[in-house]
Each structure stands twice: as C-alpha cells, then as structure tokens.
Design a protein around this motif. Structure first.
Motif, PDB file in Angstrom:
ATOM      1  N   ASN A  49       0.800  -1.233   0.000  1.00 37.94           N
ATOM      2  CA  ASN A  49       0.000   0.000   0.000  1.00 37.94           C
ATOM      3  C   ASN A  49       0.832   1.283   0.000  1.00 37.94           C
ATOM      4  N   CYS A  50       2.154   1.142  -0.057  1.00 37.37           N
ATOM      5  CA  CYS A  50       3.052   2.294   0.056  1.00 37.37           C
ATOM      6  C   CYS A  50       2.871   3.250  -1.124  1.00 37.37           C
ATOM      7  N   GLU A  51       3.044   4.530  -0.838  1.00 38.48           N
ATOM      8  CA  GLU A  51       2.876   5.555  -1.872  1.00 38.48           C
ATOM      9  C   GLU A  51       4.206   5.953  -2.504  1.00 38.48           C
ATOM     10  N   ALA A  52       5.325   5.440  -1.975  1.00 40.32           N
ATOM     11  CA  ALA A  52       6.641   5.851  -2.474  1.00 40.32           C
ATOM     12  C   ALA A  52       7.088   4.958  -3.627  1.00 40.32           C
ATOM     13  N   SER A  53       8.175   5.368  -4.290  1.00 42.78           N
ATOM     14  CA  SER A  53       8.627   4.610  -5.462  1.00 42.78           C
ATOM     15  C   SER A  53       9.327   3.318  -5.070  1.00 42.78           C
ATOM     16  N   PRO A  56       8.615  -1.002   0.870  1.00 44.33           N
ATOM     17  CA  PRO A  56       7.906  -0.109   1.802  1.00 44.33           C
ATOM     18  C   PRO A  56       8.837   0.995   2.307  1.00 44.33           C
ATOM     19  N   CYS A  57       8.377   2.263   2.225  1.00 47.93           N
ATOM     20  CA  CYS A  57       9.268   3.366   2.618  1.00 47.93           C
ATOM     21  C   CYS A  57       9.261   3.560   4.129  1.00 47.93           C
ATOM     22  N   GLY A  58       8.135   3.190   4.762  1.00 50.49           N
ATOM     23  CA  GLY A  58       8.052   3.350   6.218  1.00 50.49           C
ATOM     24  C   GLY A  58       7.717   4.766   6.642  1.00 50.49           C
ATOM     25  N   GLU A  59       7.643   5.701   5.687  1.00 52.11           N
ATOM     26  CA  GLU A  59       7.478   7.113   6.050  1.00 52.11           C
ATOM     27  C   GLU A  59       6.237   7.773   5.463  1.00 52.11           C
ATOM     28  N   CYS A  60       5.710   7.230   4.361  1.00 53.20           N
ATOM     29  CA  CYS A  60       4.537   7.869   3.754  1.00 53.20           C
ATOM     30  C   CYS A  60       3.333   7.708   4.698  1.00 53.20           C
ATOM     31  N   ALA A  61       2.259   8.426   4.386  1.00 55.54           N
ATOM     32  CA  ALA A  61       1.081   8.397   5.264  1.00 55.54           C
ATOM     33  C   ALA A  61       0.564   6.970   5.428  1.00 55.54           C
ATOM     34  N   SER A  62       0.553   6.237   4.312  1.00 55.88           N
ATOM     35  CA  SER A  62       0.031   4.873   4.351  1.00 55.88           C
ATOM     36  C   SER A  62       0.890   3.979   5.254  1.00 55.88           C
ATOM     37  N   CYS A  63       2.220   4.041   5.049  1.00 57.62           N
ATOM     38  CA  CYS A  63       3.122   3.214   5.873  1.00 57.62           C
ATOM     39  C   CYS A  63       2.963   3.562   7.354  1.00 57.62           C
ATOM     40  N   GLN A  64       2.861   4.861   7.641  1.00 59.98           N
ATOM     41  CA  GLN A  64       2.771   5.270   9.049  1.00 59.98           C
ATOM     42  C   GLN A  64       1.463   4.803   9.685  1.00 59.98           C
TER      43      GLN A  64
HETATM   44 ZN   LIG Z   1       5.455   4.084   2.297  1.00 60.63          ZN
END
Ligand SMILES: [Zn+2]
Length: 349
Positions: A49-53, A56-64
């Motif tokens: 569900n991550c929004e980054a390229s 998992p980025c761990g930082e985007c709104a979805s990851c958080q």
């Molecule tokens: Zn993310």
C-alpha cells in the motif's frame, strides 16, 4: 526499506514477488515467538500500500498508518482483537465470529489503500469451526486481498489450511545479528546487548523488549536465582517448587514451559563448559558460577538431566499430570559431591 531484521531469504523472496506481481493470496509465516513474524507481515502490508517509489518506505502516510495500526485496509485478527476494543480480556481461541467479520470486511473493496491485508496472529489458536470457515476463503482467492497467517507451530494447524498458503519459515537470528541490532538500533550497551542476544535465542522481539524494559531481565535473574537455590535445596523445598509450578500450569502453560527452558539453558551451559565450549554459553553473565558448578558433575549426569528436562516438557505438552511430571523432574536433579543424592527418573508412561 524492510524493517524486519535478518530474514534476508524471506524478504528477498517477497520483494521479488512484489516486483513481478506474483504474490500469493495467502502466506503462512512460521517461526518462534518474537522472531519477527508480525513485523514482516506489517512490512508486507506496507509494501502493498506504500505511496513511495521504493516500497515499503516506512514514512509515507500509508506506511505510518499501518505502523500505528490505523490503516482501514490492514486488519489484525488474533486472541486480543475482535474488532471490539472494549473487550480487553484475551480469548482462548480465535472464534468463527472473528473469521466471519473478517470475511465480511474482505467482501468490500479497499477503503483507502490498494490492497486489503488480513493478518491472523496465532493461527494455531483458530477454533476448529474458525479454521474451516477460513479455509473456504483461502480456497477462493479474491483479487487485491492478501491473508497472512502467523504461527509458531504449524502442526497445530489443519493441513488443509497450510496447503492453501505459501509457507515461509522465519528461523531464529544468529546471536551476533541480534547483538548488532540491539547495539545499533536500540542503543544497548555492548555487554548488555551481548547478554540479551544470547538469552533471546535469536528472537529479536524478546531482546528488544528486554532492552527497553529492565523488568524482564530482573524477572529472568530472579528465576535463575531460584533455580540455583533449588539445585542445592533438600527434597522438601524441591517438592514445594514443583507444586508451585504445577499450580501455575493450569493458568499459564507458557510460563511453565519458559521456566523449563531456563532450566534447559542452564544445564546446556554446564554441558558446554564441560566440553570446553565456554564461548557458546547462554548465561554469559554467570560463567564463573557455571564453571564452578560444572566441576561438581560428570558429563553423563548432565546429559541425563538435560534429557529429563526435555522429556518433562514433552510430557506437559501431552497433558500428563503436571505435579507428577515436575516432582519427578525435581527428584532427578543429579547429586553433587556432598549434595542431595541422585534418584533415577521413574517411567511415567
Ligand atoms: Zn510508504
């Protein structure tokens, strides 16, 4: 970036499937408690569900949101969750109602993300009806929905459920991996990191809990002190100890098994010292006592008692009478020179 420590084989497999779009619709993560199954499951949910390229980025709104348990499309079903936060008491098993609620939720499209992810924590505790109900869902994959079952012991799961999932095994980490992670990511002192890494047996989650909560290590110390008292105690005190453990067993089986693991660690350490492998012992903070104690036994005595501890654990798992099993174990503690004598272990079968 995947946050789960170690487990590079499983992570690269999942990463590869993500990139190729060949993910299974259901995974079964098998591994000991606190080894990182939930962290990996949440990481996978983030990656989906991550929004980054580079998910998992761990930082985007979805990851958080997933990290904080607030993502509408990522749900955890387990002994302490049933979608009703008012119910604080842990359940004995995962009920069919919980699985039906999950199925209802799965029938609706994702609310805010791309994928719905359902994590079944402690899948071996699914009731018989719940497992059968879940099986129907696993047999009919629906797009954009991933089920992740977490279990420590797959033998307790119906083979039909296991066969519907892609099975991924998370082995315990090497002590050096745990030590490095505690030191670099949780700022533990080198000596403490080394001790916790050994005590954790490769289960980083336990080591992190112990690094951040001194109470866990204190409890461990107290239990180990008690163990040493009992080794030197007379029969009356050993029986009282056995009775205490047996009384606890009905309410908290896992705790009694933990105590037996503590006994096993201690006697394995004695064995390791006896054969000159002092560097690989678990209780590195007590190496002087262990070395001294090892002199009082011969190798055969230590091996026999280790077998007895393992047999006691197995008999408890097979529902033998706990008081009888534990009393017999306490009687079989080998006698040191000048200590309580050795009594052969009666056959309980
Ligand atoms: Zn993310």
């Amino acid at each position: 970036m995947w946050q789960v420590v170690g487990q590079s084989r499983v992570v690269s497999l999942l990463q590869h499937s993500l990139e190729r779009g060949t993910l299974a619709h259901a995974y079964l993560l098998i591994g000991p408690a606190h080894v990182g199954k939930m962290t990996l499951a949440l990481n996978l949910a983030q990656a989906l569900n991550c929004e980054a390229s580079q998910p998992p980025c761990g930082e985007c709104a979805s990851c958080q949101k997933i990290t904080s348990g607030k993502h509408a499309d990522v749900q955890i079903i387990g002994l302490t969750s049933n979608g009703n936060s008012a119910e604080a008491k842990p359940r004995a098993e995962i009920s069919i109602d919980q699985i039906r609620q999950m199925q209802h939720s799965a029938s609706l499209p994702p609310f805010e993300g791309r994928y719905k992810v359902f994590i079944v924590d402690g899948a071996e505790r699914l009731s018989h009806e719940a497992a059968n109900c879940l099986l129907k869902t696993l047999e009919e994959p629906i797009g954009k929905i991933i089920f992740i079952l977490l279990a420590t012991n797959e033998r307790l799961l119906p083979p039909t459920v296991v066969s519907r999932c892609q099975r991924l095994e998370l082995p315990p980490l090497a002590a050096t991996e745990v030590e490095a992670a505690l030191h670099s990511s949780w700022g533990s002192e080198p000596q403490k990191a080394k001790l916790l890494a050994r005590l954790s047996h490769g289960c980083l989650g336990w080591a992190i809990s112990a690094a951040t909560d001194d109470g866990l290590l204190q409890q461990h110390t107290q239990q180990l002190d008690r163990l040493l008292d009992i080794i030197n105690a007379d029969y009356e005190e050993r029986f009282a100890y056995a009775a205490h453990l047996a009384a606890q067993f009905s309410q908290n089986r896992a705790w009694v098994q933990e105590i037996l693991d503590l006994w096993l660690d201690w006697w394995r350490d004695l064995l390791l010292i006896k054969v000159g492998c002092n560097d690989t012992i678990t209780n590195i903070d007590r190496s002087a006592i262990l070395t001294e104690m090892a002199r009082g036994y011969n190798l055969a005595q230590i091996k026999v008692f280790i077998n007895n501890i393992q047999a006691a654990g197995e008999q408890l798992r097979l529902n033998a009478n706990p008081q009888l099993v534990l009393e017999t174990l306490m009687l079989s503690i080998p006698g040191k020179r000048g200590g309580v004598g050795e009594i052969p272990l009666p056959n309980l079968r």
